[in-house]
Design a protein around this motif. Structure first.
Motif, PDB file in Angstrom:
ATOM      1  N   TRP A 138       0.229   4.228  -9.114  1.00 35.65           N
ATOM      2  CA  TRP A 138       0.001   5.958  -9.338  1.00 35.65           C
ATOM      3  C   TRP A 138       0.303   7.189 -10.046  1.00 35.65           C
ATOM      4  CZ3 TRP A 138      -1.788   9.164  -4.209  1.00 35.65           C
ATOM      5  CH2 TRP A 138      -2.159  10.437  -3.922  1.00 35.65           C
ATOM      6  N   LYS A 139       1.819   6.507  -9.379  1.00 36.93           N
ATOM      7  CA  LYS A 139       2.359   8.127 -10.057  1.00 36.93           C
ATOM      8  C   LYS A 139       3.342   8.151 -11.245  1.00 36.93           C
ATOM      9  CE  LYS A 139       1.413  10.617  -6.655  1.00 36.93           C
ATOM     10  NZ  LYS A 139       1.339  12.179  -5.090  1.00 36.93           N
ATOM     11  N   GLN A 140       4.362   6.330 -11.272  1.00 31.52           N
ATOM     12  CA  GLN A 140       4.867   6.354 -12.224  1.00 31.52           C
ATOM     13  C   GLN A 140       3.899   5.554 -13.567  1.00 31.52           C
ATOM     14  OE1 GLN A 140       7.612   8.128  -9.732  1.00 31.52           O
ATOM     15  NE2 GLN A 140       8.655   6.938 -11.591  1.00 31.52           N
ATOM     16  N   GLY A 141       3.794   4.886 -12.845  1.00 29.72           N
ATOM     17  CA  GLY A 141       2.369   3.926 -13.871  1.00 29.72           C
ATOM     18  C   GLY A 141       1.605   4.445 -14.591  1.00 29.72           C
ATOM     19  N   ARG A 142       1.141   5.469 -13.971  1.00 30.10           N
ATOM     20  CA  ARG A 142      -0.294   6.326 -14.326  1.00 30.10           C
ATOM     21  C   ARG A 142      -1.256   5.791 -14.624  1.00 30.10           C
ATOM     22  NH1 ARG A 142       0.013  11.087 -13.085  1.00 30.10           N
ATOM     23  NH2 ARG A 142       2.458  11.954 -13.079  1.00 30.10           N
ATOM     24  N   LEU A 143      -1.545   4.100 -13.894  1.00 30.03           N
ATOM     25  CA  LEU A 143      -2.614   3.292 -13.774  1.00 30.03           C
ATOM     26  C   LEU A 143      -3.789   3.736 -13.720  1.00 30.03           C
ATOM     27  CD1 LEU A 143      -3.339  -0.107 -14.072  1.00 30.03           C
ATOM     28  CD2 LEU A 143      -3.284   0.007 -11.939  1.00 30.03           C
ATOM     29  N   CYS A 186       1.138  -1.262   0.514  1.00 33.62           N
ATOM     30  CA  CYS A 186      -0.067  -0.016  -0.147  1.00 33.62           C
ATOM     31  C   CYS A 186       0.982   1.404  -0.019  1.00 33.62           C
ATOM     32  CB  CYS A 186      -1.046   0.162   0.826  1.00 33.62           C
ATOM     33  SG  CYS A 186      -1.703  -1.220   1.058  1.00 33.62           S
ATOM     34  N   THR A 187       2.172   1.223  -0.078  1.00 31.24           N
ATOM     35  CA  THR A 187       2.751   2.338  -0.053  1.00 31.24           C
ATOM     36  C   THR A 187       3.512   2.620  -1.491  1.00 31.24           C
ATOM     37  OG1 THR A 187       4.706   1.282   1.192  1.00 31.24           O
ATOM     38  CG2 THR A 187       3.742   3.078   2.571  1.00 31.24           C
ATOM     39  N   ASN A 188       4.870   1.331  -1.363  1.00 30.48           N
ATOM     40  CA  ASN A 188       5.502   1.589  -3.221  1.00 30.48           C
ATOM     41  C   ASN A 188       4.835   0.781  -4.146  1.00 30.48           C
ATOM     42  OD1 ASN A 188       7.331   1.504  -0.938  1.00 30.48           O
ATOM     43  ND2 ASN A 188       9.114   0.124  -1.639  1.00 30.48           N
ATOM     44  N   VAL A 211     -10.136   7.435   6.123  1.00 38.45           N
ATOM     45  CA  VAL A 211      -9.524   9.001   5.906  1.00 38.45           C
ATOM     46  C   VAL A 211      -8.699   8.291   4.416  1.00 38.45           C
ATOM     47  CG1 VAL A 211      -7.244   9.896   6.211  1.00 38.45           C
ATOM     48  CG2 VAL A 211      -9.405   9.258   7.916  1.00 38.45           C
ATOM     49  N   ALA A 212      -8.224   7.453   4.000  1.00 41.15           N
ATOM     50  CA  ALA A 212      -7.730   6.959   2.964  1.00 41.15           C
ATOM     51  C   ALA A 212      -8.162   6.634   1.680  1.00 41.15           C
ATOM     52  CB  ALA A 212      -6.649   4.849   2.949  1.00 41.15           C
ATOM     53  N   LEU A 257      -3.480   2.405   6.901  1.00 43.63           N
ATOM     54  CA  LEU A 257      -2.568   3.101   7.162  1.00 43.63           C
ATOM     55  C   LEU A 257      -1.318   3.064   6.352  1.00 43.63           C
ATOM     56  CD1 LEU A 257      -1.287   1.996  10.815  1.00 43.63           C
ATOM     57  CD2 LEU A 257      -2.489   4.411  10.626  1.00 43.63           C
ATOM     58  N   GLY A 258      -1.219   2.755   5.238  1.00 39.95           N
ATOM     59  CA  GLY A 258       0.036   2.088   4.348  1.00 39.95           C
ATOM     60  C   GLY A 258      -0.339   3.177   3.292  1.00 39.95           C
ATOM     61  N   LEU A 259      -1.969   3.376   2.814  1.00 39.97           N
ATOM     62  CA  LEU A 259      -2.644   4.253   1.912  1.00 39.97           C
ATOM     63  C   LEU A 259      -2.812   5.655   2.592  1.00 39.97           C
ATOM     64  CD1 LEU A 259      -3.439   2.437  -0.931  1.00 39.97           C
ATOM     65  CD2 LEU A 259      -6.000   2.083   0.086  1.00 39.97           C
ATOM     66  N   THR A 260      -2.824   5.178   3.518  1.00 39.94           N
ATOM     67  CA  THR A 260      -2.994   6.510   3.733  1.00 39.94           C
ATOM     68  C   THR A 260      -2.129   8.332   4.003  1.00 39.94           C
ATOM     69  OG1 THR A 260      -5.039   6.176   5.517  1.00 39.94           O
ATOM     70  CG2 THR A 260      -4.220   8.570   6.597  1.00 39.94           C
ATOM     71  N   ILE A 261      -0.891   7.276   4.507  1.00 44.76           N
ATOM     72  CA  ILE A 261      -0.014   7.761   4.202  1.00 44.76           C
ATOM     73  C   ILE A 261       0.757   7.766   2.541  1.00 44.76           C
ATOM     74  CG2 ILE A 261       2.813   7.575   4.518  1.00 44.76           C
ATOM     75  CD1 ILE A 261       1.881   6.119   7.022  1.00 44.76           C
ATOM     76  N   VAL A 262       0.102   7.497   2.409  1.00 42.04           N
ATOM     77  CA  VAL A 262       0.756   7.594   0.729  1.00 42.04           C
ATOM     78  C   VAL A 262      -0.086   8.211  -0.115  1.00 42.04           C
ATOM     79  CG1 VAL A 262      -1.058   5.934  -1.252  1.00 42.04           C
ATOM     80  CG2 VAL A 262       1.913   6.495  -1.403  1.00 42.04           C
ATOM     81  N   SER A 263      -1.506   8.730   0.531  1.00 39.50           N
ATOM     82  CA  SER A 263      -2.434   9.958  -0.168  1.00 39.50           C
ATOM     83  C   SER A 263      -1.658  10.755   0.584  1.00 39.50           C
ATOM     84  CB  SER A 263      -3.475   9.689   0.350  1.00 39.50           C
ATOM     85  OG  SER A 263      -3.735   9.466   1.592  1.00 39.50           O
ATOM     86  N   MET A 264      -0.363  11.367   1.787  1.00 45.44           N
ATOM     87  CA  MET A 264      -0.603  12.918   1.341  1.00 45.44           C
ATOM     88  C   MET A 264       1.442  12.748   1.540  1.00 45.44           C
ATOM     89  SD  MET A 264      -1.216  12.291   5.556  1.00 45.44           S
ATOM     90  CE  MET A 264      -2.774  12.304   6.273  1.00 45.44           C
ATOM     91  N   ILE A 265       1.814  11.645   0.178  1.00 42.13           N
ATOM     92  CA  ILE A 265       3.419  12.420   0.237  1.00 42.13           C
ATOM     93  C   ILE A 265       3.535  12.910  -1.296  1.00 42.13           C
ATOM     94  CG2 ILE A 265       4.512  10.484   2.020  1.00 42.13           C
ATOM     95  CD1 ILE A 265       4.770   8.795  -0.428  1.00 42.13           C
ATOM     96  N   GLY A 266       4.769  13.221  -1.764  1.00 35.69           N
ATOM     97  CA  GLY A 266       4.502  13.923  -2.543  1.00 35.69           C
ATOM     98  C   GLY A 266       5.817  13.687  -3.754  1.00 35.69           C
ATOM     99  N   SER A 267       6.572  13.177  -3.305  1.00 36.78           N
ATOM    100  CA  SER A 267       7.913  12.593  -3.815  1.00 36.78           C
ATOM    101  C   SER A 267       8.450  10.856  -3.360  1.00 36.78           C
ATOM    102  CB  SER A 267       9.176  12.934  -3.426  1.00 36.78           C
ATOM    103  OG  SER A 267       9.869  13.316  -2.907  1.00 36.78           O
TER     104      SER A 267
END
Lengths: 255, 256
Positions: free
Chosen positions: A89-94, A81-83, A244-245, A159-169
């Motif tokens: 989401w961000k790299q593969g644009r799936l 749920c993070t990597n 939240v996630a 929790l992992g999904l919530t965190i990944v929705s908050m990070i930018g890079s």
């Protein structure tokens, strides 16, 4: 009701199926993630238990083993749920493509949450099998633990999904994993922090892994009151983090 | 001089993202050492790496073991990652060897970079952890950093050979960090002596550079010089053989 706000578990399951099909081709990555908790468990059984209690080495294995099972479930869910979510989401644009199908943004969040939970359950189950063989756990305790693993995995997937929705890079993910590593070492996994100073006790008390480890330990000794208490904490955190996630991911994907 | 250009390039690369690169390398061993030193320091007796060898209180045993093994692994992984990117991902090495730089220079540069990384990291960690070390430990820190640096360079060379001969899939980095590194980190006389593991694993681990580096570092703090010399000798053997093999593999791969 817009498509982005709808939530259909059947459609979310399509994403789970897609992820499972894709990861079948990357089975090596799935299997290698199992190694770390197994190695820590081997270190506990072979070395630390003898140093801590030479008279009854199995006692320490019974203390740390269930916690490492919880860690195993955590690792599986968190990595997924993070990597993997970040990459899709961000790299593969799936997800841009997925949103062109009947799946909504909320379905994507739910699908990833379900897949992360299943992956964590698988990792925890492998660790449970090893634990049962080494510490001769009773069949009822094994069953209890097997049913507790998905709760633990669900909490950490959310929790992992919530965190990944908050990070930018991508770089911020390194700090996320560092945080989980610190939690791994300080959340009653190897040491019972109840006998430590107030700072360490407070740190352990706020770590979600502490409750997951205690739930796993309660299952291994069939302590129903501790099981109920810790399961309740885990479920409350899991529900709150899931909401939240999914909300945050939906907003981000449709903004 | 040509090999030093590789060290400079790697240094510049890490300089651009030093916070994300160095924070985990510093924080992880500190927490690991603190937890395990605190875990059994009250219940464990003194431990020794071998019969008749120097003994240490458990906290010191763990701190020295964790610092050495962590620095070795962090430095070696960084160097191997750069080899993977340069050879398999970005094809940078193909361009580099069209200049006066030879594959041997590239290999020496990466091995030297790994050594400097490992030595610096272990030096910093040992200074931070001085209160947990024997009296007068600061005097031994440069020597310990040197031993750790040599061990890092040896491991980096060996792992680089593994990467050079791989298919080019990023899975090789996954295998290194998830399958090869965890056992090396925990079973190389880091948290407990090698004698605790089954004899076949004992024999295998005691031949590898990480365990020899860890034991040599610990022996250095006890002033057990014959032990230091014996284990550093094995590390140097790995370093020379690994670097030669890495240069030969790189040369073959770049000519192919």
């Amino acid at each position: 009701v817009t498509k982005q706000a709808s939530l259909d578990p059947h459609l979310a399951w399509q994403l789970v199926w897609r992820n499972a099909t894709y990861q079948r081709r990357a089975w090596a990555a799935v299997v290698t993630a199992l190694v770390e908790p197994l190695v820590y468990f081997a270190a506990v059984v072979l070395g630390l238990s003898q140093i801590i209690d030479a008279h009854d080495p199995a006692a320490y294995a019974r203390f740390a083993g269930p916690a490492l099972m919880a860690v195993s479930a955590m690792n599986g869910a968190v990595v997924e749920c993070t990597n993997n979510v970040y990459f899709r989401w961000k790299q593969g644009r799936l997800y841009d493509s997925v949103l062109c199908t009947p799946l909504s943004a909320a379905d994507i969040g739910l699908g990833d949450l379900m897949f992360g939970t299943l992956r964590g359950w698988f990792y925890g189950a492998v660790m449970l099998l090893l634990l049962a063989l080494v510490t001769a756990t009773s069949p009822l305790a094994v069953l209890c633990s097997f049913l507790a693993i998905p709760l633990i995995a669900w909490m950490f997937a959310a929790l992992g999904l919530t965190i990944v929705s908050m990070i930018g890079s991508w770089r911020q993910l390194q700090f996320v994993h560092l945080g989980f590593f610190v939690m791994f070492l300080t959340a009653n996994t190897f040491v019972d922090m109840s006998g430590s100073g107030v700072v360490l006790r407070t740190v352990a008390a706020v770590m979600p892994l502490t409750y997951a480890s205690e739930l796993a330990r309660a299952c291994s000794r069939l302590d129903t009151s501790s099981m109920a208490l810790n399961a309740m904490v885990v479920v409350v955190v899991a529900v709150a983090a899931s909401v939240v996630a999914i909300v945050r991911l939906s907003r981000k994907l449709t903004s | 001089v040509d090999a030093w250009r590789v060290v400079e390039a790697n240094g510049r690369a890490i300089g651009r993202s030093w916070l994300t690169e160095l924070t985990p390398s510093l924080v992880q061993p500190l927490i690991l050492a603190a937890v395990f030193a605190g875990l059994v320091s009250s219940s464990a007796d003194h431990l020794s790496d071998g019969t008749g060898g120097p003994t240490f209180p458990y906290a010191q045993y763990v701190v020295l073991g964790v610092v050495c093994a962590s620095a070795v692994i962090a430095g070696a992984i960084d160097a191997v990652h750069l080899v993977f990117v340069g050879l398999k991902l970005g094809n940078k090495f193909t361009t580099v060897v069209t200049t006066p730089m030879s594959p041997l220079n590239v290999a020496l540069g990466h091995v030297a970079w790994a050594g400097i990384y490992g030595a610096t990291l272990s030096g910093v960690l040992l200074v931070i952890l001085t209160p947990f070390l024997p009296d007068g430990a600061l005097a031994f820190v440069p020597g310990a950093a040197l031993v750790t640096g040599l061990t890092t360079a040896a491991l980096a060379a060996v792992l680089a050979v593994f990467v050079i001969h791989s298919s080019g899939s990023p899975q090789v980095l996954n295998v290194i960090s998830r399958v090869i590194v965890p056992p090396l980190m925990l079973f190389s006389a880091t948290l407990f002596p090698l004698s605790f593991v089954p004899s076949w694993a004992h024999q295998a681990l005691s031949a590898l550079p990480v365990a020899n580096g860890t034991i040599a570092t610990r022996a250095l703090f006890a002033g057990a010089w014959p032990e230091v010399a014996a284990h550093v000798g094995i590390v140097l053997g790995w370093l020379v053989a690994g670097t030669a093999l890495m240069a030969w593999s790189l040369d073959r791969e770049l000519r192919a």
